[in-house]
Design a protein around this motif. Structure first.
Motif, PDB file in Angstrom:
ATOM      1  N   TYR A 299     -37.131   9.693 108.336  1.00  0.00           N
ATOM      2  CA  TYR A 299     -36.656   8.792 107.294  1.00  0.00           C
ATOM      3  C   TYR A 299     -37.828   8.007 106.726  1.00  0.00           C
ATOM      4  CZ  TYR A 299     -31.738   9.317 108.811  1.00  0.00           C
ATOM      5  OH  TYR A 299     -30.496   9.802 109.116  1.00  0.00           O
ATOM      6  N   ASN A 300     -37.622   7.351 105.565  1.00  0.00           N
ATOM      7  CA  ASN A 300     -38.583   6.359 105.103  1.00  0.00           C
ATOM      8  C   ASN A 300     -38.043   4.966 105.414  1.00  0.00           C
ATOM      9  OD1 ASN A 300     -36.879   5.473 102.871  1.00  0.00           O
ATOM     10  ND2 ASN A 300     -37.518   7.348 101.789  1.00  0.00           N
ATOM     11  N   LEU A 301     -38.864   3.947 105.245  1.00  0.00           N
ATOM     12  CA  LEU A 301     -38.487   2.599 105.667  1.00  0.00           C
ATOM     13  C   LEU A 301     -37.254   2.082 104.932  1.00  0.00           C
ATOM     14  CD1 LEU A 301     -41.986   0.864 105.996  1.00  0.00           C
ATOM     15  CD2 LEU A 301     -40.546   1.783 107.823  1.00  0.00           C
ATOM     16  N   GLU A 302     -37.085   2.467 103.678  1.00  0.00           N
ATOM     17  CA  GLU A 302     -35.927   1.994 102.917  1.00  0.00           C
ATOM     18  C   GLU A 302     -34.611   2.528 103.477  1.00  0.00           C
ATOM     19  OE1 GLU A 302     -39.435   1.301 100.422  1.00  0.00           O
ATOM     20  OE2 GLU A 302     -38.747   3.037 101.579  1.00  0.00           O
ATOM     21  N   GLN A 303     -34.680   3.549 104.311  1.00  0.00           N
ATOM     22  CA  GLN A 303     -33.472   4.155 104.890  1.00  0.00           C
ATOM     23  C   GLN A 303     -33.187   3.644 106.300  1.00  0.00           C
ATOM     24  OE1 GLN A 303     -35.146   8.176 104.226  1.00  0.00           O
ATOM     25  NE2 GLN A 303     -33.236   8.649 103.148  1.00  0.00           N
ATOM     26  N   VAL A 304     -33.731   2.466 106.651  1.00  0.00           N
ATOM     27  CA  VAL A 304     -33.636   1.980 108.028  1.00  0.00           C
ATOM     28  C   VAL A 304     -32.191   1.792 108.480  1.00  0.00           C
ATOM     29  CG1 VAL A 304     -33.933  -0.449 107.330  1.00  0.00           C
ATOM     30  CG2 VAL A 304     -34.497   0.265 109.671  1.00  0.00           C
ATOM     31  N   ALA A 305     -31.335   1.264 107.625  1.00  0.00           N
ATOM     32  CA  ALA A 305     -29.937   1.044 108.020  1.00  0.00           C
ATOM     33  C   ALA A 305     -29.241   2.372 108.291  1.00  0.00           C
ATOM     34  CB  ALA A 305     -29.197   0.257 106.937  1.00  0.00           C
ATOM     35  N   GLU A 306     -29.475   3.350 107.434  1.00  0.00           N
ATOM     36  CA  GLU A 306     -28.886   4.680 107.623  1.00  0.00           C
ATOM     37  C   GLU A 306     -29.359   5.311 108.922  1.00  0.00           C
ATOM     38  OE1 GLU A 306     -29.018   9.090 105.460  1.00  0.00           O
ATOM     39  OE2 GLU A 306     -29.735   7.312 104.389  1.00  0.00           O
ATOM     40  N   ALA A 307     -30.668   5.184 109.206  1.00  0.00           N
ATOM     41  CA  ALA A 307     -31.234   5.773 110.420  1.00  0.00           C
ATOM     42  C   ALA A 307     -30.659   5.128 111.672  1.00  0.00           C
ATOM     43  CB  ALA A 307     -32.755   5.636 110.403  1.00  0.00           C
ATOM     44  N   MET A 308     -30.567   3.790 111.678  1.00  0.00           N
ATOM     45  CA  MET A 308     -30.025   3.096 112.849  1.00  0.00           C
ATOM     46  C   MET A 308     -28.549   3.432 113.067  1.00  0.00           C
ATOM     47  SD  MET A 308     -31.673  -0.701 113.062  1.00  0.00           S
ATOM     48  CE  MET A 308     -33.348  -0.945 113.675  1.00  0.00           C
ATOM     49  N   THR A 309     -27.801   3.565 111.981  1.00  0.00           N
ATOM     50  CA  THR A 309     -26.392   3.931 112.096  1.00  0.00           C
ATOM     51  C   THR A 309     -26.252   5.328 112.686  1.00  0.00           C
ATOM     52  OG1 THR A 309     -25.815   2.529 110.215  1.00  0.00           O
ATOM     53  CG2 THR A 309     -24.242   4.247 110.819  1.00  0.00           C
ATOM     54  N   GLU A 310     -27.124   6.229 112.282  1.00  0.00           N
ATOM     55  CA  GLU A 310     -27.079   7.578 112.848  1.00  0.00           C
ATOM     56  C   GLU A 310     -27.408   7.552 114.341  1.00  0.00           C
ATOM     57  OE1 GLU A 310     -28.558  12.138 111.996  1.00  0.00           O
ATOM     58  OE2 GLU A 310     -29.433  10.508 110.839  1.00  0.00           O
ATOM     59  N   LEU A 311     -28.385   6.735 114.728  1.00  0.00           N
ATOM     60  CA  LEU A 311     -28.749   6.654 116.143  1.00  0.00           C
ATOM     61  C   LEU A 311     -27.577   6.172 116.989  1.00  0.00           C
ATOM     62  CD1 LEU A 311     -30.908   6.801 118.380  1.00  0.00           C
ATOM     63  CD2 LEU A 311     -31.482   4.431 117.847  1.00  0.00           C
ATOM     64  N   THR A 312     -26.885   5.156 116.531  1.00  0.00           N
ATOM     65  CA  THR A 312     -25.780   4.594 117.318  1.00  0.00           C
ATOM     66  C   THR A 312     -24.520   5.436 117.250  1.00  0.00           C
ATOM     67  OG1 THR A 312     -25.174   3.145 115.462  1.00  0.00           O
ATOM     68  CG2 THR A 312     -26.643   2.235 117.138  1.00  0.00           C
ATOM     69  N   SER A 313     -24.514   6.484 116.415  1.00  0.00           N
ATOM     70  CA  SER A 313     -23.352   7.369 116.327  1.00  0.00           C
ATOM     71  C   SER A 313     -23.250   8.320 117.509  1.00  0.00           C
ATOM     72  CB  SER A 313     -23.426   8.200 115.043  1.00  0.00           C
ATOM     73  OG  SER A 313     -24.433   9.203 115.140  1.00  0.00           O
ATOM     74  N   LYS A 314     -24.288   8.358 118.360  1.00  0.00           N
ATOM     75  CA  LYS A 314     -24.345   9.220 119.543  1.00  0.00           C
ATOM     76  C   LYS A 314     -24.462  10.708 119.190  1.00  0.00           C
ATOM     77  CE  LYS A 314     -23.398   5.429 121.877  1.00  0.00           C
ATOM     78  NZ  LYS A 314     -24.461   4.636 122.492  1.00  0.00           N
ATOM     79  N   LYS A 315     -24.901  10.997 117.958  1.00  0.00           N
ATOM     80  CA  LYS A 315     -25.019  12.393 117.538  1.00  0.00           C
ATOM     81  C   LYS A 315     -26.468  12.878 117.511  1.00  0.00           C
ATOM     82  CE  LYS A 315     -20.840  12.126 114.681  1.00  0.00           C
ATOM     83  NZ  LYS A 315     -20.284  12.210 113.300  1.00  0.00           N
ATOM     84  N   VAL A 316     -27.390  11.974 117.784  1.00  0.00           N
ATOM     85  CA  VAL A 316     -28.811  12.312 117.668  1.00  0.00           C
ATOM     86  C   VAL A 316     -29.284  13.096 118.883  1.00  0.00           C
ATOM     87  CG1 VAL A 316     -31.137  11.339 117.542  1.00  0.00           C
ATOM     88  CG2 VAL A 316     -29.293  10.341 116.189  1.00  0.00           C
TER      89      VAL A 316
END
Length: 324
Positions: A299-316
């Motif tokens: 991801y790029n820095l502007e996508q930080v919220a999207e990246a963190m949400t994906e991490l906490t989704s337990k799908k990573v």
């Protein structure tokens, strides 16, 4: 320079990206031009005020980076401007620049990419410290890894195999477990469908597991502990599933086992020379191809919220990284 900022505690959507002043290193510090940074579960806690330590507001999350030394502070002799490096920073890494303590900044061989290095520092640093310094895992022993498809889990699988252990990967789906097998796991347990204690005992012919690596906590801790072998070592790494479990103390008594805390952040601050020795081995293994950080997505820095949400989704599976 551009930085992700936490200006008040809250969810990832509250984070902002702003232009801030360039950094100046203090004594024993360097400023690193960040090329890549790794996202870890503690980053989702620190922005909500739930982690073991809290920086002064406002701050950037991000505890592991790779990049190029931009400026060097007084008293630093083993690093110079222009060096390719990897570093554990605790926080500050989701930015175009970060300050690192020189004792936890390590030269990066040309054969290792910034992306690979930024996926390695915290996960492999934590897992190596856990399995080598704390558990003293030996060749031929059995290692059970909970949350095995995540960042520290995939690192623990590979380090366990490099040390000669038999590795049981435990995760919540067959897709994740097939992934764990592809990076070296010998056996698997789907703890969303199978009883963790029963399966761990069955896979060890009733003997139990010598070392348990637990970054998950919650309802998984007690059944895993009940499957530990005599004189086993239970590594408390984190609580990604949510609740901090309460352990019946008769279990370590009956098992003759040890419950061992693992906090890499405290370790590298209190024992920097041992941490540096650990990374000599980790970097050597990376160069040799014995271990490799598993990158899920960039991801790029502007996508930080999207990246963190994906991490906490337990799908990573593996690591999410930011590239700058």
């Amino acid at each position: 320079m551009k930085a992700v900022l936490c200006e008040s505690y809250g969810p990832p959507k509250n984070l902002v990206v702003k232009e801030v002043e360039s950094l100046i290193p203090g004594i024993g510090e360097v400023v690193i031009e960040v090329k890549a940074s790794g996202l870890n579960f503690p980053d989702t806690l620190i922005i909500e005020g739930k982690y073991q330590f809290q920086p002064e507001m406002p701050f950037s999350p991000g505890g592991e980076v790779a990049g190029i030394v931009k400026t060097v502070g007084e008293g630093v002799s083993h690093l110079k401007v222009g060096d390719r490096v990897m570093a554990g920073t605790g926080w500050g890494g989701f930015a175009e620049e970060v300050i690192g303590k020189a004792s936890n900044v390590f030269p990066l061989p040309d054969g290792i990419s910034f992306e690979q290095a930024a996926s390695t520092m915290m996960t492999f640093g934590t897992s190596y410290h856990a399995l080598v310094n704390r558990a003293k895992l030996k060749a031929g022993e059995t290692l059970l890894v909970l949350g095995a498809a995540g960042g520290v889990g995939t690192a623990a699988i590979q380090i366990g195999k490099a040390l000669g252990a038999k590795v049981i990967a435990a995760a919540s789906s067959d897709e994740k477990l097939n992934y764990c097998k592809s990076i070296g796991a010998d056996m698997t347990i789907n703890y969303s469908q199978e009883d963790l204690k029963t399966q761990a005992k069955a896979l060890t012919n009733g003997n139990g597991v010598d070392v348990i690596y637990d970054p998950v906590g919650d309802r998984f801790t007690e059944p895993a502990l009940r499957a530990i072998a005599w004189k086993g070592r239970y590594l408390v790494v984190g609580f990604a599933a949510g609740e901090i479990p309460k352990i019946p103390l008769n279990l370590p008594l009956l098992k003759g086992c040890s419950i061992v805390g693992v906090f890499w952040g405290g370790f590298f601050r209190n024992e920097p020379h041992v941490n540096a020795e650990n990374f000599q081995t980790i970097v050597k293994w990376l160069v040799e191809g014995k271990v490799q950080a598993q990158i899920h997505k960039k991801y790029n820095l502007e996508q930080v919220a999207e990246a963190m949400t994906e991490l906490t989704s337990k799908k990573v599976k593996g690591k999410i990284i930011f590239v700058t």
